[in-house]
Motif scaffolding. Structure first.
Motif, PDB file in Angstrom:
ATOM      1  N   ASP A 100     -86.830  -1.185 -63.953  1.00  0.00           N
ATOM      2  CA  ASP A 100     -86.454  -1.778 -65.245  1.00  0.00           C
ATOM      3  C   ASP A 100     -84.996  -2.230 -65.232  1.00  0.00           C
ATOM      4  O   ASP A 100     -84.661  -3.327 -65.662  1.00  0.00           O
ATOM      5  N   GLN A 101     -84.145  -1.335 -64.732  1.00  0.00           N
ATOM      6  CA  GLN A 101     -82.715  -1.670 -64.687  1.00  0.00           C
ATOM      7  C   GLN A 101     -82.466  -2.849 -63.751  1.00  0.00           C
ATOM      8  O   GLN A 101     -81.658  -3.736 -64.046  1.00  0.00           O
ATOM      9  N   ALA A 102     -83.191  -2.856 -62.620  1.00  0.00           N
ATOM     10  CA  ALA A 102     -83.002  -3.946 -61.665  1.00  0.00           C
ATOM     11  C   ALA A 102     -83.454  -5.268 -62.283  1.00  0.00           C
ATOM     12  O   ALA A 102     -82.800  -6.303 -62.108  1.00  0.00           O
ATOM     13  N   ILE A 125     -79.141  -3.190 -75.338  1.00  0.00           N
ATOM     14  CA  ILE A 125     -79.854  -2.580 -74.201  1.00  0.00           C
ATOM     15  C   ILE A 125     -79.565  -1.087 -74.016  1.00  0.00           C
ATOM     16  O   ILE A 125     -80.425  -0.351 -73.565  1.00  0.00           O
ATOM     17  N   ALA A 126     -78.373  -0.644 -74.383  1.00  0.00           N
ATOM     18  CA  ALA A 126     -78.049   0.770 -74.154  1.00  0.00           C
ATOM     19  C   ALA A 126     -79.002   1.691 -74.905  1.00  0.00           C
ATOM     20  O   ALA A 126     -79.269   2.817 -74.476  1.00  0.00           O
ATOM     21  N   ALA A 127     -79.517   1.184 -76.029  1.00  0.00           N
ATOM     22  CA  ALA A 127     -80.383   2.025 -76.860  1.00  0.00           C
ATOM     23  C   ALA A 127     -81.818   2.090 -76.337  1.00  0.00           C
ATOM     24  O   ALA A 127     -82.611   2.917 -76.782  1.00  0.00           O
ATOM     25  N   ILE A 128     -82.152   1.216 -75.404  1.00  0.00           N
ATOM     26  CA  ILE A 128     -83.511   1.245 -74.852  1.00  0.00           C
ATOM     27  C   ILE A 128     -83.596   2.357 -73.810  1.00  0.00           C
ATOM     28  O   ILE A 128     -82.813   2.354 -72.843  1.00  0.00           O
ATOM     29  N   PRO A 129     -84.500   3.312 -74.001  1.00  0.00           N
ATOM     30  CA  PRO A 129     -84.506   4.493 -73.125  1.00  0.00           C
ATOM     31  C   PRO A 129     -84.599   4.165 -71.633  1.00  0.00           C
ATOM     32  O   PRO A 129     -83.933   4.796 -70.827  1.00  0.00           O
ATOM     33  N   GLU A 130     -85.382   3.148 -71.270  1.00  0.00           N
ATOM     34  CA  GLU A 130     -85.521   2.842 -69.831  1.00  0.00           C
ATOM     35  C   GLU A 130     -84.246   2.232 -69.256  1.00  0.00           C
ATOM     36  O   GLU A 130     -84.100   2.133 -68.044  1.00  0.00           O
ATOM     37  N   MET A 131     -83.364   1.757 -70.107  1.00  0.00           N
ATOM     38  CA  MET A 131     -82.140   1.089 -69.647  1.00  0.00           C
ATOM     39  C   MET A 131     -80.948   2.038 -69.731  1.00  0.00           C
ATOM     40  O   MET A 131     -80.353   2.405 -68.745  1.00  0.00           O
ATOM     41  N   GLY A 132     -80.616   2.396 -70.961  1.00  0.00           N
ATOM     42  CA  GLY A 132     -79.517   3.327 -71.164  1.00  0.00           C
ATOM     43  C   GLY A 132     -78.157   2.687 -70.972  1.00  0.00           C
ATOM     44  O   GLY A 132     -78.041   1.527 -70.560  1.00  0.00           O
ATOM     45  N   PRO A 133     -77.108   3.461 -71.262  1.00  0.00           N
ATOM     46  CA  PRO A 133     -75.737   2.949 -71.159  1.00  0.00           C
ATOM     47  C   PRO A 133     -75.377   2.487 -69.745  1.00  0.00           C
ATOM     48  O   PRO A 133     -74.534   1.606 -69.588  1.00  0.00           O
ATOM     49  N   ILE A 134     -76.036   3.039 -68.729  1.00  0.00           N
ATOM     50  CA  ILE A 134     -75.696   2.616 -67.368  1.00  0.00           C
ATOM     51  C   ILE A 134     -76.046   1.140 -67.181  1.00  0.00           C
ATOM     52  O   ILE A 134     -75.280   0.375 -66.574  1.00  0.00           O
ATOM     53  N   ALA A 135     -77.182   0.723 -67.753  1.00  0.00           N
ATOM     54  CA  ALA A 135     -77.566  -0.691 -67.661  1.00  0.00           C
ATOM     55  C   ALA A 135     -76.567  -1.545 -68.438  1.00  0.00           C
ATOM     56  O   ALA A 135     -76.179  -2.633 -67.997  1.00  0.00           O
ATOM     57  N   LEU A 160     -66.523   4.786 -60.671  1.00  0.00           N
ATOM     58  CA  LEU A 160     -66.144   5.737 -61.729  1.00  0.00           C
ATOM     59  C   LEU A 160     -66.664   5.273 -63.092  1.00  0.00           C
ATOM     60  O   LEU A 160     -67.099   6.091 -63.908  1.00  0.00           O
ATOM     61  N   ALA A 161     -66.613   3.972 -63.329  1.00  0.00           N
ATOM     62  CA  ALA A 161     -67.084   3.446 -64.618  1.00  0.00           C
ATOM     63  C   ALA A 161     -68.586   3.696 -64.772  1.00  0.00           C
ATOM     64  O   ALA A 161     -69.050   4.120 -65.831  1.00  0.00           O
ATOM     65  N   LEU A 162     -69.325   3.444 -63.704  1.00  0.00           N
ATOM     66  CA  LEU A 162     -70.777   3.640 -63.790  1.00  0.00           C
ATOM     67  C   LEU A 162     -71.112   5.110 -63.983  1.00  0.00           C
ATOM     68  O   LEU A 162     -71.983   5.470 -64.774  1.00  0.00           O
ATOM     69  N   LYS A 163     -70.388   5.961 -63.278  1.00  0.00           N
ATOM     70  CA  LYS A 163     -70.678   7.382 -63.447  1.00  0.00           C
ATOM     71  C   LYS A 163     -70.380   7.815 -64.892  1.00  0.00           C
ATOM     72  O   LYS A 163     -71.165   8.540 -65.507  1.00  0.00           O
ATOM     73  N   ALA A 164     -69.261   7.351 -65.423  1.00  0.00           N
ATOM     74  CA  ALA A 164     -68.904   7.732 -66.793  1.00  0.00           C
ATOM     75  C   ALA A 164     -69.958   7.224 -67.775  1.00  0.00           C
ATOM     76  O   ALA A 164     -70.301   7.915 -68.740  1.00  0.00           O
ATOM     77  N   ALA A 165     -70.487   6.028 -67.515  1.00  0.00           N
ATOM     78  CA  ALA A 165     -71.524   5.501 -68.403  1.00  0.00           C
ATOM     79  C   ALA A 165     -72.789   6.341 -68.286  1.00  0.00           C
ATOM     80  O   ALA A 165     -73.546   6.492 -69.236  1.00  0.00           O
ATOM     81  N   TRP A 166     -73.006   6.894 -67.105  1.00  0.00           N
ATOM     82  CA  TRP A 166     -74.208   7.702 -66.905  1.00  0.00           C
ATOM     83  C   TRP A 166     -74.077   9.072 -67.568  1.00  0.00           C
ATOM     84  O   TRP A 166     -74.994   9.562 -68.207  1.00  0.00           O
TER      85      TRP A 166
END
Ligand SMILES: Cc1cc2nc3c(=O)[nH]c(=O)nc-3n(C[C@H](O)[C@H](O)[C@H](O)COP(=O)(O)OP(=O)(O)OC[C@H]3O[C@@H](n4cnc5c(N)ncnc54)[C@H](O)[C@@H]3O)c2cc1C
Lengths: 378, 307
Positions: free
Chosen positions: B8-10, B52-62, B224-230
């Motif tokens: 989904d993220q891809a 998109i962040a609110a969509i469970p399959e995506m999340g803030p990382i997307a 680091l940004a991606l990890k923090a978003a995760w």
């Protein structure tokens, strides 16, 4: 994406920590200061033996050689925990990470049977005879010669900076059998072979680490050669890529950074300057950690080593430097009879950009391979 | 630990990438300080990408991946706060968002429908009317604006304010990650083409090494940004924002240096990335404040070993 550990990884880390807690003596941090000192070498042998018995020395090796066929995460978690503890395995980490696996891939049955089991039992120490006085970064220019002599070879020349050479049983030696880059061969050389002289080099990085090794008419049988004549470059490139990211230096750097901050806080010295520098160093450590994890992940996915490994190595150099500089400026007593492990860390950190290849060489690789900038003229 | 995207993220990042490709070029007649991306913004609105962040399959990382990708474009669109901070508030608030710190001019303030007013530890929310704000001319490559009217500000409860501040840091780091990458990409291209002394500038080791160091820093910021978003962890966010502002400071200088005089021209447009980064250097209190947050969240009562 998932930045969390799974259950198996967590419990493996816990297993390693439990082992460390039970097996590191109270004076371990004082012992840790000289990675090649007599005291640490003796301790490391005993420690590695115990690790082997617990199944924690070579978990990522195939079961036929005493491992558990574990994935690259397992060996990396193990390496992180060991390095964070001050590397109680001493120089044996090299056997585990790349010398053993290289022999599994390129060794004859006889070489494997002779050398691999003692490594898997934690009984043996190797050294790496690559660098020479006139061949450092430009390793391919090495001059130590192995000339055909009777059924075997006669070796003459000199190595330098050889870690653990004073205590090592065997040397993984590069010597020239012909001209050029394609003329270098590997020899597995017992260090008690007549004609070898080892001299320790006094240094600022701890007792017993670096040495000069002289070879005067050292005679070895043909069976001491690993692989074919002239195959050294290919074998070494492959075996060093087994490590890819190298030592997880960020693990000890990060632990020591926290320790230094604790010292400052207790002493009421955690001021604005210290906060700024420690935070910056922490960010560099964490960035390095993620770089390294990224590469281990690629390895698990079966991807070939890419230029990011050089980026991870340079990030490591940067993180080590920032932590070491922070400690020198804010906890100067660490280098003057203060905390033994902070001192040991300093001594390891300052070689991060030199040992196992200069940082500038990594930058060259990043520029060419990652950024694809035009090459330097030769 | 797994660095691969879910399918989904891809798929989402693929879609964002395709959209972004259409906005990659700078119009030939452009020679301004800011390139606004109204058309891109409209497309993002139409595709509901701001949510998109609110969509469970995506999340803030997307969302963070999208912010990073879109920041690489020459045009400036208010994406980061809308995609990463807005979903952290319980109530539905109208976008665009903008940050106002200590009454200073801020990015997108003149066009924002929701303002986050930051003062010391507190964060308040205001919805300005057009008379309350005005555009400000600036060197920064974002549309800048300032508050001129008296706003009615609703303070966020402390817990919400802390969470918003964390996500503001994530947003800042993700945006800088994209800007760094783009600035490095255009500089690498320039160094490969521009010749002096009979050879490409990029073959001089002094420059190769500096660019390599910049690339290592940029890669660290991105990770680091991606990890923090995760994780959404306050400490991770502080580390990411600090490394981002720290790295940007260095990279901005280096890339401008390597463009020579050309980098000073509006025609070359290097400023579209570097002067967006410069606008971000002072945000959220700058490096000093990020470091203080690292000290607060990472050095207090945290074990030094990884869990
Ligand atoms: C603690 C420690 C342990 C070591 N252990 C071992 C070991 O066990 N076995 C072994 O074989 N070797 C070992 N080494 C040696 C190590 O591999 C070499 O030091 C390293 O490869 C660099 O070589 P050099 O020291 O001769 O430096 P040189 O090659 O002389 O280089 C000096 C400096 O010049 C710069 N430089 C060199 N070439 C370039 C270039 N092409 N472009 C830009 N800059 C350049 C770099 O800044 C470099 O640091 C060890 C070194 C240390 C410090």
């Amino acid at each position: 994406m998932d930045f969390d550990w799974d259950e198996e990884q967590r419990s493996f880390r816990a297993e390693v920590r439990t082992f460390l807690d039970a097996n590191l003596p109270d004076n371990w941090e004082e012992l840790a200061h000289g990675p090649g000192s007599a005291a640490q070498t003796t301790f490391s042998k005993q420690f590695c033996g115990a690790l082997a018995e617990a199944g924690l020395l070579v978990p990522h090796w195939p079961s036929e050689w005493g491992g558990r066929d574990a994935d690259p995460w397992t060996s990396f978690i193990l390496a992180e925990e060991m390095w964070a503890a001050g590397e109680p395995r001493g120089g044996q980490y090299m056997n585990v990470n790349w010398i053993g696996p290289t022999l599994m891939r390129f060794g004859t049955q006889e070489q494997q049977a002779r050398y691999i089991p003692p490594m898997a039992r934690g009984e043996t120490l190797w050294c790496q005879g690559f660098s020479e006085p006139e061949a450092g970064s430009d390793l391919a220019s090495l001059r130590t010669r192995a000339d055909r002599h009777g059924d075997g070879y006669r070796i003459n020349g000199q190595k330098i900076w050889t870690s653990y050479a004073g205590a090592a049983d065997t040397c993984f030696l590069l010597a020239r059998t012909a001209q050029g880059k394609g003329g270098i061969s590997i020899f597995l050389l017992p260090m008690d072979t007549p004609g070898i002289t080892v001299r320790q080099i006094p240094s600022i990085i701890g007792e017993g680490d670096i040495h000069e090794v002289f070879f005067d008419d050292v005679e070895v049988p043909e069976g001491a050669r690993l692989g074919e004549e002239g195959q050294a470059w290919d074998i070494v490139r492959l075996s060093l890529s087994l490590e890819r990211v190298g030592i997880p230096r960020f693990a000890l750097a990060s632990r020591m950074l926290h320790r230094a901050v604790d010292v400052l806080k207790k002493a009421g010295r955690f001021d604005a300057g210290a906060i700024q520098q420690s935070a910056k160093a922490h960010a560099a450590c964490e960035a390095t950690r993620l770089y390294s994890y990224n590469i281990i992940d690629q390895r698990c996915q079966g991807q070939p080593p890419g230029p990011e490994a050089s980026a991870a190595r340079f990030a490591t150099v940067n993180a080590e430097r920032l932590v070491a500089e922070f400690v020198v400026e804010h906890v100067p007593e660490a280098l003057a009879g203060g905390d033994a492990l902070l001192l040991a860390h300093h001594q390891r950190a300052i070689v991060a950009g030199i040992a196992s290849g200069a940082a500038e060489i990594q930058l060259n690789l990043i520029a060419t391979e990652l950024l694809q900038l035009p090459r330097e003229p030769r | 630990m797994d660095f691969t995207l879910t399918s989904d993220q891809a798929a989402l990042t693929g879609a964002i990438d395709r959209m972004a490709t259409q906005f990659e070029s700078i119009p030939t007649e452009f020679d301004g300080f800011v390139l606004e991306g109204r058309e891109l913004e409209q497309e993002l609105e139409n595709g509901q990408y701001f949510d998109i962040a609110a969509i469970p399959e995506m999340g803030p990382i997307a969302a963070a991946l999208a912010v990073e990708r879109l920041a690489r474009l020459p045009c400036a669109v208010e994406v980061a706060l809308s995609m990463l901070v807005r979903p952290q508030l319980d109530i539905e608030l109208p976008r665009p968002f903008a940050l106002v710190e200590a009454g200073r001019p801020g990015r997108f303030v003149a066009s924002a429908r929701t303002l986050l007013i930051v003062a010391d530890d507190s964060i308040g929310i205001a919805h300005p009317s057009p008379d309350d704000v005005e555009a400000v001319e600036s060197l920064y490559a974002y549309p800048m604006g300032k508050v001129t009217g008296a706003l009615s500000i609703r303070a966020l409860p402390a817990e919400d304010a802390a969470r918003v501040r964390t996500w503001l840091r994530v947003a800042c780091a993700a945006e800088i990650a994209g800007l760094l990458q783009a600035a490095i990409d255009v500089t690498v291209e320039h160094l490969s083409v521009r010749k002096q002394f009979g050879r490409p500038l990029g073959s001089f080791q002094a420059l190769r090494h500096r660019m390599a160091e910049c690339a290592v820093l940029a890669g660290g910021v991105r990770r680091l940004a991606l990890k923090a978003a995760w994780t959404g962890d306050a400490g991770d966010a502080a580390l990411a924002a600090l490394h981002a502002q720290e790295s940007a400071t260095r990279v901005i200088y280096d890339v401008h240096q390597m463009f020579g005089a050309m980098g000073m021209t509006l025609e070359m447009s290097l400023h579209l990335w570097t002067y967006r980064m410069k606008a971000l250097l002072s945000e959220l209190g700058g490096r000093g404040a990020q470091a203080a947050a690292v000290a607060q969240y990472c050095f207090d009562n945290k074990p030094a070993r990884i869990d």
